[in-house]
Every structure is written in structure tokens, then in C-alpha cells.
Scaffold this motif. Structure first.
Motif, PDB file in Angstrom:
ATOM      1  N   TYR A  73       0.845  -1.189   0.000  1.00 43.52           N
ATOM      2  CA  TYR A  73       0.000   0.000   0.000  1.00 43.52           C
ATOM      3  C   TYR A  73       0.879   1.238   0.000  1.00 43.52           C
ATOM      4  CZ  TYR A  73       1.187  -0.167   4.971  1.00 43.52           C
ATOM      5  OH  TYR A  73       1.861  -0.217   6.162  1.00 43.52           O
ATOM      6  N   ALA A 132       0.493   6.794  -4.666  1.00 45.50           N
ATOM      7  CA  ALA A 132      -0.695   7.173  -5.438  1.00 45.50           C
ATOM      8  C   ALA A 132      -1.519   5.969  -5.873  1.00 45.50           C
ATOM      9  CB  ALA A 132      -0.272   7.982  -6.670  1.00 45.50           C
ATOM     10  N   ASP A 133      -0.909   4.785  -5.874  1.00 45.57           N
ATOM     11  CA  ASP A 133      -1.626   3.590  -6.350  1.00 45.57           C
ATOM     12  C   ASP A 133      -2.461   2.961  -5.238  1.00 45.57           C
ATOM     13  OD1 ASP A 133      -0.452   3.906  -8.839  1.00 45.57           O
ATOM     14  OD2 ASP A 133       1.270   2.636  -8.317  1.00 45.57           O
ATOM     15  N   ALA A 134      -3.468   2.208  -5.656  1.00 47.01           N
ATOM     16  CA  ALA A 134      -4.341   1.515  -4.707  1.00 47.01           C
ATOM     17  C   ALA A 134      -3.594   0.356  -4.064  1.00 47.01           C
ATOM     18  CB  ALA A 134      -5.582   1.007  -5.434  1.00 47.01           C
ATOM     19  N   VAL A 174      -2.614  -3.374  -3.114  1.00 44.26           N
ATOM     20  CA  VAL A 174      -2.668  -4.600  -3.906  1.00 44.26           C
ATOM     21  C   VAL A 174      -2.451  -5.785  -2.969  1.00 44.26           C
ATOM     22  CG1 VAL A 174      -1.612  -5.937  -5.773  1.00 44.26           C
ATOM     23  CG2 VAL A 174      -1.789  -3.449  -5.973  1.00 44.26           C
ATOM     24  N   GLN A 226       8.818  -2.331  -7.800  1.00 45.79           N
ATOM     25  CA  GLN A 226       8.616  -1.067  -7.095  1.00 45.79           C
ATOM     26  C   GLN A 226       9.397  -1.102  -5.782  1.00 45.79           C
ATOM     27  OE1 GLN A 226       4.322  -0.886  -5.596  1.00 45.79           O
ATOM     28  NE2 GLN A 226       4.199  -2.526  -7.109  1.00 45.79           N
ATOM     29  N   ARG A 274       4.886   1.254  -0.144  1.00 48.43           N
ATOM     30  CA  ARG A 274       5.633   1.864  -1.238  1.00 48.43           C
ATOM     31  C   ARG A 274       6.361   3.106  -0.730  1.00 48.43           C
ATOM     32  NH1 ARG A 274       0.294   1.290  -3.479  1.00 48.43           N
ATOM     33  NH2 ARG A 274       0.135  -0.604  -4.770  1.00 48.43           N
ATOM     34  N   ASP A 293       8.529   6.727  -1.903  1.00 48.89           N
ATOM     35  CA  ASP A 293       8.781   7.730  -2.937  1.00 48.89           C
ATOM     36  C   ASP A 293      10.177   8.283  -2.690  1.00 48.89           C
ATOM     37  OD1 ASP A 293       8.969  10.078  -4.451  1.00 48.89           O
ATOM     38  OD2 ASP A 293       6.842  10.530  -4.253  1.00 48.89           O
TER      39      ASP A 293
END
Length: 202
Positions: A30, A33-35, A37, A69, A92, A94
């Protein structure tokens, strides 16, 4: 360090149980910007990776169906008495955003310290990991604590640590990191007492 995972489509308690029977561990990634998974991971590979200290405090390459990622391990659950990893959570990261993570402390040079060499003292590690904040590129696998100058009756505090460049400590308190003391039942050697004056003659 690399983690290989696959998208998990079947959810729920029954699906997770079947996954574990098949030698897989359910997980999730989690953040960003992505949902979120839902994932399935090879249990044995994950189990052995969790034994490595660096796996808990490093940026990991998570490969999901061929796409990679950058992530951090954020949480995992193990069975109460079986050698079984029940679930793993990844977040995740950045490259441009600071992360908040715990890293282990590595204590070095205890055998060189006056506390140990001169007084046969015992050094106690009060805390063994540290909450830090930094950019992902600056994340250290550990923070070193140099005990070489530690004397009996003294302590090493947070302010005494030399942190890597780009790393700051989250805590606002000057925490005690390590202390040195004489073991119970032992007495520090004292300097010989001065000769007592001779009694006066009457």
C-alpha cells in the motif's frame, strides 16, 4: 534485496488458509498514489528473508508480476508456535519523500572501554533500535554505537551518537542508549588508604 510476489485475487479467511497450505503467504502493498494490492509470496523465501536484519530496515525491490517497485517491510505476523509467517505488509516509498523507520543499533568496541578493561564492568544496552527519518537513498541498515570511551557509572545518550548524513532521530528526548556498571557483588578497586597517624604518647 528483492521480494517476488504475485497479485492475490481470492480474498477471505478460507482463501488465505488454502494459500498457506500451498506454501504461500498472503500479503499486501500500500501507499503512494496507487491503490493497495493484495499479494501472495513464497513462504520459505519470506521466512528466511525475515531472519536477516537488513530485510527489516532496507529499501526492498518488490517484483509483482514482473513489475518492480521500491517498498519497506512495515509489518508481519507469525504463528504463535509454528514456524509459519501468516501475513506481511509492505509500504511503497517515494524517492523524494522522507520515510520514518526503525533501524537496529550495532554496539561496537565494548572490549576497549575503560568500563570493561579497567573495572570488569557490565555494559547494558538500554535500547536496541532507533526511530529515524530520512530520504530512502539515505536509509542506513543500522546505526553504530561506539562504546570505546564508556566508563563505569556513565552512560551513552542519543546526543552522543554520530548519525549518517541525511538521517535525523524522530524522538525529541535525549534517550539513554547504554550504561556501564559494576556487577552486583563486586567492588571497584580503591586506591590504597594513607597511613594512619601514630597515636600520641602521654
Amino acid at each position: 534485496m528483492k521480494v517476488i510476489a504475485f497479485v492475490r485475487k481470492e480474498l477471505g479467511t478460507g482463501a488465505s488458509r488454502r494459500l498457506r497450505i500451498a506454501g504461500q503467504t498472503p500479503g499486501i502493498v500500500y501507499g503512494g498514489a496507487d491503490a493497495p494490492v493484495n499479494l501472495s509470496l513464497d513462504h520459505n523465501a519470506l521466512y528466511h528473508a525475515l531472519k536477516k536484519e537488513a530485510f527489516h530496515s532496507s529499501i526492498l525491490d518488490l517484483e509483482i508480476d514482473g513489475a518492480v517497485q521500491k517498498v519497506l517491510l512495515r509489518d508481519f505476523q507469525v504463528h504463535a508456535y509454528k514456524q509459519l509467517v501468516l501475513h506481511a505488509d509492505f509500504q511503497r516509498v517515494d524517492a523524494s519523500q522522507a520515510i520514518h523507520v526503525k533501524v537496529p543499533l550495532h554496539f561496537v568496541n565494548a572490549e576497549l572501554s575503560p568500563a570493561v578493561k579497567l573495572s570488569a564492568g557490565i555494559i547494558s544496552h538500554v535500547i536496541t533500535d532507533l526511530d529515524i527519518s530520512c530520504l530512502p537513498k539515505d536509509l542506513p541498515e543500522f546505526v553504530e554505537v561506539d562504546l570505546a570511551a564508556l566508563e563505569v557509572g556513565h552512560s551513552i545518550h542519543l546526543i552522543d551518537l554520530k548519525l549518517p548524513n541525511g538521517v535525523t532521530v524522530v524522538s525529541q528526548e535525549n534517550l539513554t542508549i547504554a550504561t556501564a556498571a559494576i556487577p552486583a557483588g563486586k567492588v571497584e578497586p580503591e586506591a590504597p588508604a594513607a597511613d594512619a597517624p601514630a597515636p600520641e604518647k602521654k
